[in-house]
Design an enzyme around this catalytic site. Structure first.
Site, PDB file in Angstrom:
ATOM      1  N   CYS A  37      25.822  43.411 -14.027  1.00  0.00           N
ATOM      2  CA  CYS A  37      27.166  43.981 -14.010  1.00  0.00           C
ATOM      3  C   CYS A  37      27.286  44.829 -15.263  1.00  0.00           C
ATOM      4  O   CYS A  37      26.944  44.378 -16.348  1.00  0.00           O
ATOM      5  CB  CYS A  37      28.185  42.850 -14.037  1.00  0.00           C
ATOM      6  SG  CYS A  37      29.795  43.372 -14.602  1.00  0.00           S
TER       7      CYS A  37
ATOM      8  N   CYS B 158      34.220  42.269 -18.351  1.00  0.00           N
ATOM      9  CA  CYS B 158      34.105  41.438 -17.154  1.00  0.00           C
ATOM     10  C   CYS B 158      34.510  39.989 -17.479  1.00  0.00           C
ATOM     11  O   CYS B 158      33.892  39.350 -18.334  1.00  0.00           O
ATOM     12  CB  CYS B 158      32.667  41.475 -16.650  1.00  0.00           C
ATOM     13  SG  CYS B 158      32.375  40.360 -15.266  1.00  0.00           S
TER      14      CYS B 158
ATOM     15  N   LYS C 111      10.777   3.557   2.766  1.00  0.00           N
ATOM     16  CA  LYS C 111      10.634   5.000   2.583  1.00  0.00           C
ATOM     17  C   LYS C 111      11.212   5.440   1.244  1.00  0.00           C
ATOM     18  O   LYS C 111      12.221   4.924   0.790  1.00  0.00           O
ATOM     19  CB  LYS C 111      11.376   5.734   3.703  1.00  0.00           C
ATOM     20  CG  LYS C 111      10.913   5.345   5.089  1.00  0.00           C
ATOM     21  CD  LYS C 111       9.651   6.062   5.452  1.00  0.00           C
ATOM     22  CE  LYS C 111      10.000   7.377   6.081  1.00  0.00           C
ATOM     23  NZ  LYS C 111       9.030   7.830   7.059  1.00  0.00           N
TER      24      LYS C 111
ATOM     25  N   CYS D 124      30.355  44.557  -9.199  1.00  0.00           N
ATOM     26  CA  CYS D 124      30.478  43.163  -9.642  1.00  0.00           C
ATOM     27  C   CYS D 124      31.583  42.461  -8.857  1.00  0.00           C
ATOM     28  O   CYS D 124      32.705  42.967  -8.790  1.00  0.00           O
ATOM     29  CB  CYS D 124      30.779  43.132 -11.137  1.00  0.00           C
ATOM     30  SG  CYS D 124      31.201  41.492 -11.752  1.00  0.00           S
TER      31      CYS D 124
ATOM     32  N   CYS E  55      34.564  41.729 -11.708  1.00  0.00           N
ATOM     33  CA  CYS E  55      35.352  42.776 -12.383  1.00  0.00           C
ATOM     34  C   CYS E  55      35.229  44.128 -11.686  1.00  0.00           C
ATOM     35  O   CYS E  55      35.834  45.099 -12.110  1.00  0.00           O
ATOM     36  CB  CYS E  55      34.920  42.912 -13.836  1.00  0.00           C
ATOM     37  SG  CYS E  55      33.312  43.694 -14.035  1.00  0.00           S
TER      38      CYS E  55
ATOM     39  N   ASP F  24       0.851  10.169   3.718  1.00  0.00           N
ATOM     40  CA  ASP F  24       1.489  11.131   4.606  1.00  0.00           C
ATOM     41  C   ASP F  24       0.410  11.944   5.319  1.00  0.00           C
ATOM     42  O   ASP F  24       0.063  13.036   4.924  1.00  0.00           O
ATOM     43  CB  ASP F  24       2.422  12.034   3.802  1.00  0.00           C
ATOM     44  CG  ASP F  24       3.535  12.582   4.660  1.00  0.00           C
ATOM     45  OD1 ASP F  24       3.627  12.178   5.838  1.00  0.00           O
ATOM     46  OD2 ASP F  24       4.303  13.413   4.164  1.00  0.00           O
TER      47      ASP F  24
ATOM     48  N   LYS G   2       2.288   4.544   1.459  1.00  0.00           N
ATOM     49  CA  LYS G   2       2.358   5.044   2.829  1.00  0.00           C
ATOM     50  C   LYS G   2       1.887   6.490   2.791  1.00  0.00           C
ATOM     51  O   LYS G   2       2.594   7.382   2.347  1.00  0.00           O
ATOM     52  CB  LYS G   2       3.786   4.949   3.367  1.00  0.00           C
ATOM     53  CG  LYS G   2       3.871   5.333   4.830  1.00  0.00           C
ATOM     54  CD  LYS G   2       5.218   4.915   5.412  1.00  0.00           C
ATOM     55  CE  LYS G   2       5.227   5.024   6.921  1.00  0.00           C
ATOM     56  NZ  LYS G   2       5.018   6.367   7.434  1.00  0.00           N
TER      57      LYS G   2
ATOM     58  N   GLU H 248       0.850  -1.205   0.000  1.00  0.00           N
ATOM     59  CA  GLU H 248       0.000   0.000   0.000  1.00  0.00           C
ATOM     60  C   GLU H 248       0.873   1.237   0.000  1.00  0.00           C
ATOM     61  O   GLU H 248       1.961   1.224   0.574  1.00  0.00           O
ATOM     62  CB  GLU H 248      -0.835   0.056   1.288  1.00  0.00           C
ATOM     63  CG  GLU H 248      -1.780  -1.092   1.480  1.00  0.00           C
ATOM     64  CD  GLU H 248      -2.318  -1.169   2.906  1.00  0.00           C
ATOM     65  OE1 GLU H 248      -1.701  -0.588   3.824  1.00  0.00           O
ATOM     66  OE2 GLU H 248      -3.351  -1.814   3.092  1.00  0.00           O
TER      67      GLU H 248
ATOM     68  N   TYR I 285      -6.338   1.029   6.688  1.00  0.00           N
ATOM     69  CA  TYR I 285      -5.269   0.066   6.440  1.00  0.00           C
ATOM     70  C   TYR I 285      -5.057  -0.892   7.615  1.00  0.00           C
ATOM     71  O   TYR I 285      -3.989  -1.466   7.767  1.00  0.00           O
ATOM     72  CB  TYR I 285      -3.955   0.755   6.086  1.00  0.00           C
ATOM     73  CG  TYR I 285      -3.507   1.829   7.054  1.00  0.00           C
ATOM     74  CD1 TYR I 285      -3.235   1.536   8.380  1.00  0.00           C
ATOM     75  CD2 TYR I 285      -3.353   3.146   6.618  1.00  0.00           C
ATOM     76  CE1 TYR I 285      -2.819   2.518   9.263  1.00  0.00           C
ATOM     77  CE2 TYR I 285      -2.942   4.131   7.489  1.00  0.00           C
ATOM     78  CZ  TYR I 285      -2.671   3.820   8.805  1.00  0.00           C
ATOM     79  OH  TYR I 285      -2.281   4.782   9.675  1.00  0.00           O
TER      80      TYR I 285
END
Ligand code: IVH
Length: 674
Positions: free
Chosen positions: A427, A433, A315, A409, A412, A117, A115, A113, A225
């Site tokens: 920049c 650069c 899991k 920047c 540069c 949550d 699982k 089945e 379940y």
């Protein structure tokens, strides 16, 4: 029973049948409005005859008195937890253990089945009526949440059918579907309340509401379940799957994705199947639960301290984990855009180790309120790129630091400029650069651009750092002698790189346009531009107005292109590339006759043409050096109007643009023989 009472009871039974068909069998027998009508009829009857209202009437699902607190309830049979398997090996060991302990079973059947949550709940039915619902609590004692559980539509207040035992405790998971969760969070935010972190929290928060009216609005779901106390007047079937099947016929909802599988291979196949299906399931799951199907062996296997030996939870890798945000660094992109990147304490999430995640931009960091030093939630679902969801506020200390975009920047040191109305910081260093240069080069050699193999990121970095390559055209000046001087570069590899660069000179117009890295000109746009203009010179000279005429080119892209070709440094690089010998096959088009009245003109075609299609007309005009656009403006030179021309013709007339009939046009082209 008098007739009113009988009528009320009949309505309740009918409604219960429809609930079962809807929630358990997933096979509604009547439409929603029909159901509502039945329900309304019952409400009215009960209102007029309140002496007949009983707690198990469907109308009582919405309780009206908020409770003062929750009563503790000791479970008749303890509610155990499950042992976890985190790998295929763990699961294999579980299977092996059962095999050894149960030699009489040649092959082992498992009930598999999802699982869910959510939260485990125990539902106690006496004489077929729901009398109490309790949370798991510590396994021995839980909380009485009957008032809220009664609001869960899929849980029958009275069992249906016949043959149920006097006392029947069923166990299962209360959960919130993904869709309900999204809607709830949206509402929470609209009201200015906090959003729930995940569907599980939302389900837990809902069950712990004191006011059942609120729980009723939140639409929880339930799948069973297992079971707790069952009176001996019902002999338990031999298989888990048979018990579940029987409980289902009494009106209790079961998970449609459950299956019986055989052996460890069957378990693995089911795991793979569900993992693939996971994102599309309407509810969150965090793994698979496998239970021995042969109930008669439960007793001999027994329990560990907290879990039965006949079941295990495999899991899935966690999709959301917590880790520390060590720092926020800045990455400079090809066009100078600064992107903040989260440096994380490496952590396994969704099956991979993650140490970086993009934070997109400053606005996003502010919106999420993440600070350097925070414990953050990192999420990676399916194949999606890892994402920082937000901080874990409860773990925030006073040592956290807020992030701020730098004014210069980091590579540069040029000034950083924020684009008006956009979240982007850039920049201003352009190709000065080194970071932008590296990215520009990476783009230039990439597969869809000039496709120069052997020029990896590492080599590009070296070439820029030693200063041999500043712009793409410098690549073509590289020699084997020079390259061999680089660290870890043998002559043979140097030769391969030089060959690859030289071979890349033969390309196509579309690739050449793409490799230049004009902002927002991707592969497709580059192809459209190449097809439209058929010549690089024409593209370079095109005005925004003419560029918009190209498929998929909007105002912004048109402006980007025009601006790009106005920059002196770009023209230098282009010149350098052409000098280096980059070339492409010249498309075969009819020679442009410079004295055609359409050469260099902007033309709009509208209405239906008699002599050939509009596409053909467009090709003819373009071959003469005209630009054919889709909309009329003051810059339009001619509108050629076929039959049934509409708004474009009207607009042309209003703007005083020269309008030609199809005949006029053909005459001017020298094609009209009629
Ligand atoms: S069986 C003794 N089946 O997982 C067996 N539990 O980690 C007890 N859960 O408390 C549980 N889906 O809240 C079982 N199909 C499933 C489940 C499931 C979710 C939850 C349940 C339980 C927890 C144990």
């Amino acid at each position: 029973m008098n007739s009113i009472e009988q009528q009320i009871q009949a309505l309740r039974d009918e409604i219960a049948q429809h609930n079962y068909a809807y929630y358990v069998l997933d096979d509604p027998q009547i439409s929603d409005p029909q159901y509502d009508a039945l329900y309304h009829q019952l409400v009215e009857l009960e209102k007029a005859n309140p002496q007949y209202i009983t707690p198990d009437s469907p109308t009582q699902r919405v309780g009206d008195q908020p409770l003062a607190g929750f009563k503790s309830v000791k479970h008749a049979v303890p509610m155990f937890s499950l042992d976890n398997a985190f790998s295929q090996d763990d699961l294999g060991n579980f299977h092996k253990r059962l095999h050894e302990r149960l030699p009489s079973l040649s092959e082992i059947e498992y009930a598999a089945e999802p699982k869910m949550d959510g939260l485990a709940i125990n539902l106690r039915y006496e004489h077929g009526k729901l009398i109490q619902a309790t949370t798991r609590g510590d396994g021995t004692t839980g909380e009485d949440v009957t008032h809220n559980v009664r609001t869960i539509q899929s849980i029958p207040l009275c069992l249906i059918g016949r043959g149920w035992p006097e006392v029947l405790e069923v166990r299962g998971e209360v959960f919130m579907s993904k869709q309900t969760f999204e809607q709830l969070n949206q509402k929470q935010l609209e009201k200015g309340d906090k959003a729930f972190a995940n569907p599980r929290n939302a389900a837990a928060g809902t069950l712990r509401q004191l006011d059942p009216k609120i729980s009723a609005q939140r639409h929880l779901s339930f799948y069973l379940y297992g079971w707790g106390e069952i009176s001996s007047d019902w002999p338990l079937p031999q298989k888990y799957s048979e018990v579940i099947q029987q409980l289902r016929t009494w009106g209790l909802p079961t998970n449609p994705d459950a299956e019986v599988v055989v052996g460890d291979q069957g378990m693995q196949r089911y795991y793979d199947k569900l993992q693939a299906k996971r994102v599309d399931l309407p509810y969150e799951i965090d793994g698979i639960v496998y239970k021995l199907n042969a109930i008669d062996h439960y007793h001999e296997l027994g329990f560990t301290a907290k879990a039965p030996r006949w079941a295990i939870a495999r899991k899935f890798p966690a999709e959301e984990v917590w880790t520390e945000l060590l720092d926020i660094e800045i990455q400079v992109g090809r066009t100078g855009a600064l992107t903040p990147v989260a440096r994380l304490q490496p952590v396994a999430v969704g099956g991979v180790t993650v140490s970086n995640a993009t934070l997109h931009n400053q606005d996003e960091i502010i919106r999420k309120d993440v600070r350097i030093g925070d414990t953050v939630i990192v999420r990676r679902a399916g194949d999606v790129i890892p994402e920082v969801v937000g901080p874990v506020l409860s773990k925030r200390t006073e040592h956290v630091r807020c992030f701020a975009m730098p004014s210069h920047c980091p590579v540069c040191h040029s000034e950083v400029i924020k684009e008006h109305d956009k979240a982007v910081y850039r920049c201003s260093g352009g190709l000065f650069c080194p970071a932008q240069r590296k990215r520009a080069l990476q783009h230039f050699v990439s597969r869809k651009a000039l496709d120069i193999q052997g020029l990896g990121d590492k080599l590009i970095e070296q070439l820029i750092d030693v200063g041999w390559v500043k712009h793409p055209d410098d690549l073509f000046k590289l020699t084997v002698e020079r390259l061999s001087q680089l660290e870890r570069m043998a002559e043979k590899s140097a030769q391969n790189v030089v060959d690859a660069i030289q071979n890349a000179k033969e390309t196509t117009l579309a690739r050449f346009i793409y490799c230049l890295g004009i902002p927002e000109v991707g592969e497709v746009t580059a192809k459209n531009l190449a097809n439209h203009f058929q010549s690089f010179e024409k593209l370079m000279q095109a005005h925004a107005e003419q560029l918009i005429a190209v498929k998929d080119v909007g105002e912004i892209v048109a402006e980007n292109i025009e601006t790009f070709f106005k920059q002196a440094h770009n023209l230098e690089v282009i010149e350098g590339l052409l000098q280096a010998g980059i070339h492409w096959p010249v498309p075969q088009v009819a020679a442009v006759s410079a004295d055609s009245p359409f050469t260099g003109k902007v033309v709009v075609l509208t209405g239906s043409l008699q002599q050939g299609s509009r596409t053909q007309a467009k090709q003819k005009l373009e071959a003469l050096g005209a630009t054919v656009t889709g909309s009329v403006s003051a810059k339009t030179d001619f509108v050629i109007a076929g039959e049934k021309a509409g708004s474009k013709l009207t607009k042309a007339q209003a703007l005083g643009v020269t309008v030609l009939t199809e005949q006029d046009w053909l005459t001017m082209m020298g094609e009209n023989n009629g």
